[in-house]
Design a protein around this motif. Structure first.
Motif, PDB file in Angstrom:
ATOM      1  N   VAL A   1       2.984  13.502  25.623  1.00 19.93           N
ATOM      2  CA  VAL A   1       3.480  13.590  24.246  1.00 19.93           C
ATOM      3  C   VAL A   1       2.671  12.652  23.365  1.00 19.93           C
ATOM      4  O   VAL A   1       2.323  11.552  23.781  1.00 19.93           O
ATOM      5  N   ILE A   2       2.386  13.097  22.142  1.00 24.53           N
ATOM      6  CA  ILE A   2       1.764  12.251  21.122  1.00 24.53           C
ATOM      7  C   ILE A   2       2.733  12.169  19.955  1.00 24.53           C
ATOM      8  O   ILE A   2       3.276  13.176  19.505  1.00 24.53           O
ATOM      9  N   GLN A   3       2.949  10.961  19.482  1.00 16.05           N
ATOM     10  CA  GLN A   3       3.847  10.727  18.348  1.00 16.05           C
ATOM     11  C   GLN A   3       3.007  10.464  17.111  1.00 16.05           C
ATOM     12  O   GLN A   3       2.098   9.646  17.129  1.00 16.05           O
ATOM     13  N   VAL A   4       3.319  11.167  16.031  1.00 17.10           N
ATOM     14  CA  VAL A   4       2.644  10.996  14.749  1.00 17.10           C
ATOM     15  C   VAL A   4       3.686  10.480  13.767  1.00 17.10           C
ATOM     16  O   VAL A   4       4.806  10.999  13.720  1.00 17.10           O
ATOM     17  N   THR A   5       3.344   9.464  12.990  1.00 17.73           N
ATOM     18  CA  THR A   5       4.282   8.945  11.992  1.00 17.73           C
ATOM     19  C   THR A   5       3.653   8.987  10.610  1.00 17.73           C
ATOM     20  O   THR A   5       2.441   8.856  10.456  1.00 17.73           O
ATOM     21  N   TYR A   6       4.497   9.214   9.622  1.00 16.56           N
ATOM     22  CA  TYR A   6       4.102   9.173   8.221  1.00 16.56           C
ATOM     23  C   TYR A   6       5.023   8.205   7.503  1.00 16.56           C
ATOM     24  O   TYR A   6       6.241   8.247   7.701  1.00 16.56           O
ATOM     25  N   PRO A   7       4.476   7.324   6.649  1.00 13.46           N
ATOM     26  CA  PRO A   7       5.340   6.406   5.914  1.00 13.46           C
ATOM     27  C   PRO A   7       6.178   7.161   4.874  1.00 13.46           C
ATOM     28  O   PRO A   7       5.740   8.159   4.312  1.00 13.46           O
ATOM     29  N   CYS A   8       7.396   6.687   4.670  1.00 13.49           N
ATOM     30  CA  CYS A   8       8.290   7.223   3.646  1.00 13.49           C
ATOM     31  C   CYS A   8       8.478   6.162   2.566  1.00 13.49           C
ATOM     32  O   CYS A   8       8.458   4.973   2.860  1.00 13.49           O
ATOM     33  N   GLN A   9       8.672   6.608   1.341  1.00  7.92           N
ATOM     34  CA  GLN A   9       8.928   5.661   0.266  1.00  7.92           C
ATOM     35  C   GLN A   9      10.377   5.205   0.332  1.00  7.92           C
ATOM     36  O   GLN A   9      11.284   6.016   0.549  1.00  7.92           O
ATOM     37  N   VAL A  10      10.580   3.911   0.147  1.00 11.55           N
ATOM     38  CA  VAL A  10      11.938   3.378   0.058  1.00 11.55           C
ATOM     39  C   VAL A  10      12.179   2.949  -1.382  1.00 11.55           C
ATOM     40  O   VAL A  10      11.243   2.645  -2.120  1.00 11.55           O
ATOM     41  N   GLU A  11      13.429   2.941  -1.778  1.00  5.69           N
ATOM     42  CA  GLU A  11      13.762   2.580  -3.156  1.00  5.69           C
ATOM     43  C   GLU A  11      13.559   1.090  -3.393  1.00  5.69           C
ATOM     44  O   GLU A  11      13.637   0.284  -2.463  1.00  5.69           O
ATOM     45  N   ALA A  12      13.330   0.753  -4.654  1.00  9.80           N
ATOM     46  CA  ALA A  12      13.081  -0.634  -5.018  1.00  9.80           C
ATOM     47  C   ALA A  12      14.271  -1.527  -4.667  1.00  9.80           C
ATOM     48  O   ALA A  12      14.119  -2.733  -4.507  1.00  9.80           O
ATOM     49  N   THR A  13      15.467  -0.943  -4.527  1.00 10.13           N
ATOM     50  CA  THR A  13      16.656  -1.744  -4.224  1.00 10.13           C
ATOM     51  C   THR A  13      16.826  -1.991  -2.724  1.00 10.13           C
ATOM     52  O   THR A  13      17.785  -2.632  -2.314  1.00 10.13           O
ATOM     53  N   SER A  14      15.903  -1.515  -1.897  1.00 17.18           N
ATOM     54  CA  SER A  14      15.981  -1.720  -0.449  1.00 17.18           C
ATOM     55  C   SER A  14      15.750  -3.190  -0.120  1.00 17.18           C
ATOM     56  O   SER A  14      15.013  -3.890  -0.819  1.00 17.18           O
ATOM     57  N   PRO A  15      16.346  -3.665   0.954  1.00 22.08           N
ATOM     58  CA  PRO A  15      16.121  -5.069   1.356  1.00 22.08           C
ATOM     59  C   PRO A  15      14.639  -5.325   1.625  1.00 22.08           C
ATOM     60  O   PRO A  15      13.908  -4.427   2.054  1.00 22.08           O
ATOM     61  N   ASP A  16      14.199  -6.550   1.386  1.00 24.08           N
ATOM     62  CA  ASP A  16      12.794  -6.917   1.616  1.00 24.08           C
ATOM     63  C   ASP A  16      12.393  -6.635   3.056  1.00 24.08           C
ATOM     64  O   ASP A  16      13.146  -6.889   3.985  1.00 24.08           O
ATOM     65  N   GLY A  17      11.211  -6.113   3.223  1.00 21.39           N
ATOM     66  CA  GLY A  17      10.671  -5.858   4.542  1.00 21.39           C
ATOM     67  C   GLY A  17      11.113  -4.552   5.178  1.00 21.39           C
ATOM     68  O   GLY A  17      10.648  -4.195   6.257  1.00 21.39           O
ATOM     69  N   VAL A  18      12.009  -3.808   4.535  1.00 19.70           N
ATOM     70  CA  VAL A  18      12.481  -2.543   5.102  1.00 19.70           C
ATOM     71  C   VAL A  18      11.437  -1.467   4.854  1.00 19.70           C
ATOM     72  O   VAL A  18      10.891  -1.358   3.768  1.00 19.70           O
ATOM     73  N   ARG A  19      11.163  -0.700   5.877  1.00 22.88           N
ATOM     74  CA  ARG A  19      10.270   0.439   5.728  1.00 22.88           C
ATOM     75  C   ARG A  19      10.835   1.586   6.542  1.00 22.88           C
ATOM     76  O   ARG A  19      11.607   1.397   7.478  1.00 22.88           O
ATOM     77  N   ALA A  20      10.428   2.791   6.192  1.00 21.67           N
ATOM     78  CA  ALA A  20      10.892   3.985   6.897  1.00 21.67           C
ATOM     79  C   ALA A  20       9.686   4.854   7.200  1.00 21.67           C
ATOM     80  O   ALA A  20       8.724   4.907   6.428  1.00 21.67           O
ATOM     81  N   GLU A  21       9.738   5.529   8.359  1.00 20.96           N
ATOM     82  CA  GLU A  21       8.663   6.426   8.746  1.00 20.96           C
ATOM     83  C   GLU A  21       9.251   7.718   9.293  1.00 20.96           C
ATOM     84  O   GLU A  21      10.259   7.702   9.999  1.00 20.96           O
ATOM     85  N   ALA A  22       8.619   8.832   8.957  1.00 18.31           N
ATOM     86  CA  ALA A  22       8.982  10.121   9.532  1.00 18.31           C
ATOM     87  C   ALA A  22       8.247  10.256  10.861  1.00 18.31           C
ATOM     88  O   ALA A  22       7.072   9.927  10.960  1.00 18.31           O
ATOM     89  N   VAL A  23       8.942  10.711  11.905  1.00 16.56           N
ATOM     90  CA  VAL A  23       8.374  10.804  13.250  1.00 16.56           C
ATOM     91  C   VAL A  23       8.256  12.277  13.648  1.00 16.56           C
ATOM     92  O   VAL A  23       9.207  13.047  13.500  1.00 16.56           O
ATOM     93  N   PHE A  24       7.089  12.648  14.162  1.00 18.83           N
ATOM     94  CA  PHE A  24       6.839  14.005  14.633  1.00 18.83           C
ATOM     95  C   PHE A  24       6.243  13.927  16.032  1.00 18.83           C
ATOM     96  O   PHE A  24       5.410  13.063  16.312  1.00 18.83           O
ATOM     97  N   LEU A  25       6.648  14.837  16.908  1.00 14.17           N
ATOM     98  CA  LEU A  25       6.139  14.858  18.277  1.00 14.17           C
ATOM     99  C   LEU A  25       5.285  16.092  18.523  1.00 14.17           C
ATOM    100  O   LEU A  25       5.590  17.183  18.043  1.00 14.17           O
ATOM    101  N   TYR A  26       4.243  15.880  19.308  1.00 14.06           N
ATOM    102  CA  TYR A  26       3.356  16.954  19.756  1.00 14.06           C
ATOM    103  C   TYR A  26       3.315  16.905  21.278  1.00 14.06           C
ATOM    104  O   TYR A  26       3.086  15.841  21.861  1.00 14.06           O
ATOM    105  N   ARG A  27       3.554  18.041  21.918  1.00 17.76           N
ATOM    106  CA  ARG A  27       3.592  18.109  23.380  1.00 17.76           C
ATOM    107  C   ARG A  27       2.344  18.814  23.911  1.00 17.76           C
ATOM    108  O   ARG A  27       1.881  19.800  23.332  1.00 17.76           O
TER     109      ARG A  27
END
Length: 77
Positions: A32-58
């Motif tokens: 399996v290979i995992q691919v991630t893409y960064p997601c935008q978080v709102e300005a009101t999110s706690p400092d240091g918080v980030r989100a990523e979309a995860v996709f799998l390839y088999r």
């Protein structure tokens, strides 16, 4: 189950999904290979918080020579 031990780097291609056509080198033919893409978080999110979309390839086990093929898993989280 695969009986041939493979060492070293080989070319692989991702098929389908958001990373369709992406070429890379892989070592030891991962299942399996995992691919991630960064997601935008709102300005009101706690400092240091980030989100990523995860996709799998088999890996497509019917392909035994370079480039190896990995297909998008639509059911991935």
């Amino acid at each position: 189950m695969e009986t041939t031990e493979v060492t070293g780097w080989e070319y692989a291609v991702l098929e389908g999904g958001p990373a369709d056509g992406l070429r890379m080198k892989v070592n030891a033919r991962p299942r399996v290979i995992q691919v991630t893409y960064p997601c935008q978080v709102e300005a009101t999110s706690p400092d240091g918080v980030r989100a990523e979309a995860v996709f799998l390839y088999r890996r497509d086990y019917s392909v035994t020579e370079e480039p190896l093929r990995y297909g998008f898993d639509i059911a991935s989280p």
